[in-house]
Design a protein around this motif. Structure first.
Motif, PDB file in Angstrom:
ATOM      1  N   VAL A 139      -4.088  -1.527  18.630  1.00  0.00           N
ATOM      2  CA  VAL A 139      -2.655  -1.344  18.387  1.00  0.00           C
ATOM      3  C   VAL A 139      -2.091  -0.624  19.595  1.00  0.00           C
ATOM      4  CG1 VAL A 139      -0.877  -0.333  16.918  1.00  0.00           C
ATOM      5  CG2 VAL A 139      -3.001  -1.184  15.881  1.00  0.00           C
ATOM      6  N   GLY A 140      -1.102  -1.228  20.245  1.00  0.00           N
ATOM      7  CA  GLY A 140      -0.550  -0.625  21.448  1.00  0.00           C
ATOM      8  C   GLY A 140       0.957  -0.562  21.429  1.00  0.00           C
ATOM      9  N   HIS A 141       1.491   0.438  22.119  1.00  0.00           N
ATOM     10  CA  HIS A 141       2.938   0.611  22.231  1.00  0.00           C
ATOM     11  C   HIS A 141       3.360   0.337  23.670  1.00  0.00           C
ATOM     12  CE1 HIS A 141       6.561   3.572  22.436  1.00  0.00           C
ATOM     13  NE2 HIS A 141       6.982   2.384  22.020  1.00  0.00           N
ATOM     14  N   ALA A 168       6.730  -3.117  20.474  1.00  0.00           N
ATOM     15  CA  ALA A 168       7.632  -3.173  21.630  1.00  0.00           C
ATOM     16  C   ALA A 168       6.869  -3.425  22.932  1.00  0.00           C
ATOM     17  CB  ALA A 168       8.457  -1.891  21.746  1.00  0.00           C
ATOM     18  N   PRO A 169       5.994  -4.434  22.965  1.00  0.00           N
ATOM     19  CA  PRO A 169       5.205  -4.693  24.175  1.00  0.00           C
ATOM     20  C   PRO A 169       5.996  -5.481  25.209  1.00  0.00           C
ATOM     21  CG  PRO A 169       4.681  -6.322  22.519  1.00  0.00           C
ATOM     22  CD  PRO A 169       5.700  -5.396  21.895  1.00  0.00           C
ATOM     23  N   TYR A 232      17.178  -3.175  19.373  1.00  0.00           N
ATOM     24  CA  TYR A 232      17.814  -2.086  20.110  1.00  0.00           C
ATOM     25  C   TYR A 232      16.947  -1.567  21.254  1.00  0.00           C
ATOM     26  CZ  TYR A 232      20.711  -2.305  15.959  1.00  0.00           C
ATOM     27  OH  TYR A 232      21.527  -2.755  14.945  1.00  0.00           O
ATOM     28  N   ASP A 233      15.934  -2.329  21.614  1.00  0.00           N
ATOM     29  CA  ASP A 233      15.066  -1.925  22.732  1.00  0.00           C
ATOM     30  C   ASP A 233      15.876  -1.909  24.024  1.00  0.00           C
ATOM     31  OD1 ASP A 233      12.961  -1.763  24.722  1.00  0.00           O
ATOM     32  OD2 ASP A 233      11.589  -2.380  23.134  1.00  0.00           O
ATOM     33  N   HIS A 265      13.247   1.713  21.784  1.00  0.00           N
ATOM     34  CA  HIS A 265      11.915   1.476  22.330  1.00  0.00           C
ATOM     35  C   HIS A 265      10.925   2.594  22.010  1.00  0.00           C
ATOM     36  CE1 HIS A 265       9.008  -0.281  25.134  1.00  0.00           C
ATOM     37  NE2 HIS A 265       8.786   0.947  25.577  1.00  0.00           N
ATOM     38  N   VAL A 266      11.341   3.834  22.156  1.00  0.00           N
ATOM     39  CA  VAL A 266      10.429   4.949  21.936  1.00  0.00           C
ATOM     40  C   VAL A 266      10.216   5.194  20.441  1.00  0.00           C
ATOM     41  CG1 VAL A 266      10.061   7.420  22.282  1.00  0.00           C
ATOM     42  CG2 VAL A 266      10.989   6.017  24.140  1.00  0.00           C
TER      43      VAL A 266
END
Length: 298
Positions: A139-141, A168-169, A232-233, A265-266
């Motif tokens: 699992v990655g952000h 959000a990759p 909203y990224d 994004h965050v």
């Protein structure tokens, strides 16, 4: 051609940005710090229930979960929300630091992404050896949702990984709201970015790294892919560039689950429990439950 006045303004802005970058990464080089340097931070997380190398996966959750932080993140701060969420649900959870640059503490994911993928390769091997599992789930952000694709495609990771969940990759790079398209107007800026923070340069849409990563298709056989995006990224833009094409791919827009979710994004990676619920479903699709605005309270 840009108007002369606008070009002067943009050049002034670039000088300020580059000064800030030089302050952040003084003397940084393109060589990543060895993965072993990350062990102290990972050990600190063990007291919070993850990075416990004595953890043995259960029959209900037979694969360990490896969390892969984003650019400027680290193995602890990026996962203060999601790691305990998954531990509470019975998973063996691990997280690594990668992409360190010499002289830059705390902020990682800045080294060449191909080298970062090698660090992930070594870390997954370590987790599998400790847990006795045959495969892991990743699992990655942000960069952490994209970088593992290099590991899967070029380093044999597909034989060791069951699923990759990207929050959000930047799977096809990013224009950073079009700002990267201004680089040709500032000779030398792209070269400086490559020298100081190659991990950022690799993420620009159309970079040599991105071109090679996506050549021949987005996915590799034998791995399930899930992308969780937010409209909203403001970092990975346009947000639809995060989506993957191919078999065994699920692309999720978090606002389709809850129209009231305003995460950017965050926030979607660090504290959005609606996104966390979607992650849990992706890790265990046989026991998936409906995701809605109420998931924020779960």
């Amino acid at each position: 051609m840009l108007p002369q006045s606008l070009r002067r303004a943009l050049r002034a802005s670039a000088v300020l940005l580059l000064a800030a970058a030089a302050t952040l990464v003084p003397g940084a080089a393109a060589t990543a710090v060895p993965a072993q340097a990350a062990v102290p931070a990972q050990a600190a997380a063990a007291g919070s229930g993850w990075n416990d190398f004595a953890c043995k996966p259960s029959a209900a959750h037979p694969r360990p979960v490896v969390l892969v932080h984003g650019t400027f993140g680290n193995s602890v701060d990026n996962w203060l929300g999601l790691a305990p969420y998954l531990v509470k649900r019975g998973y063996c959870v691990f997280s690594l630091d990668y992409g360190q640059l010499p002289g830059v503490p705390f902020f990682h994911g800045l080294g060449p992404i191909a080298q970062s993928a090698e660090q992930l390769d070594a870390y997954v091997d370590r987790v599998l050896a400790a847990t006795g599992a045959a495969e892991a789930d990743l699992v990655g952000h942000s960069q952490g949702g994209m970088m593992p694709r290099h590991y899967l495609k070029f380093l044999g990771g597909a034989d060791k990984v069951n699923a990759l969940v990207g929050i959000a990759p930047d799977n096809h790079g990013t224009t950073l709201l079009g700002l990267t398209r201004l680089l040709p107007y500032f000779p030398g800026v792209g070269h400086l970015l490559n020298d100081k923070t190659p991990g950022l340069a690799d993420q620009v849409a159309g970079s040599p790294f991105m071109t090679r990563l996506n050549a021949g298709g987005d996915t590799v056989p034998g791995v399930r892919y899930t992308v969780i995006a937010t409209r909203y990224d403001e970092v990975v833009t346009p947000y639809r560039s995060q989506y993957l094409d191919g078999p065994d791919v699920t692309n999720v827009l978090i606002q389709d689950r809850c129209a009231l979710d305003l995460s950017e994004h965050v926030a979607i990676g660090i504290l959005d429990r609606i996104a966390f619920h979607e992650v849990a479903n992706a890790l265990d699709p046989a026991r998936a439950t409906p995701v809605s605005c109420a998931s924020a309270l779960s």
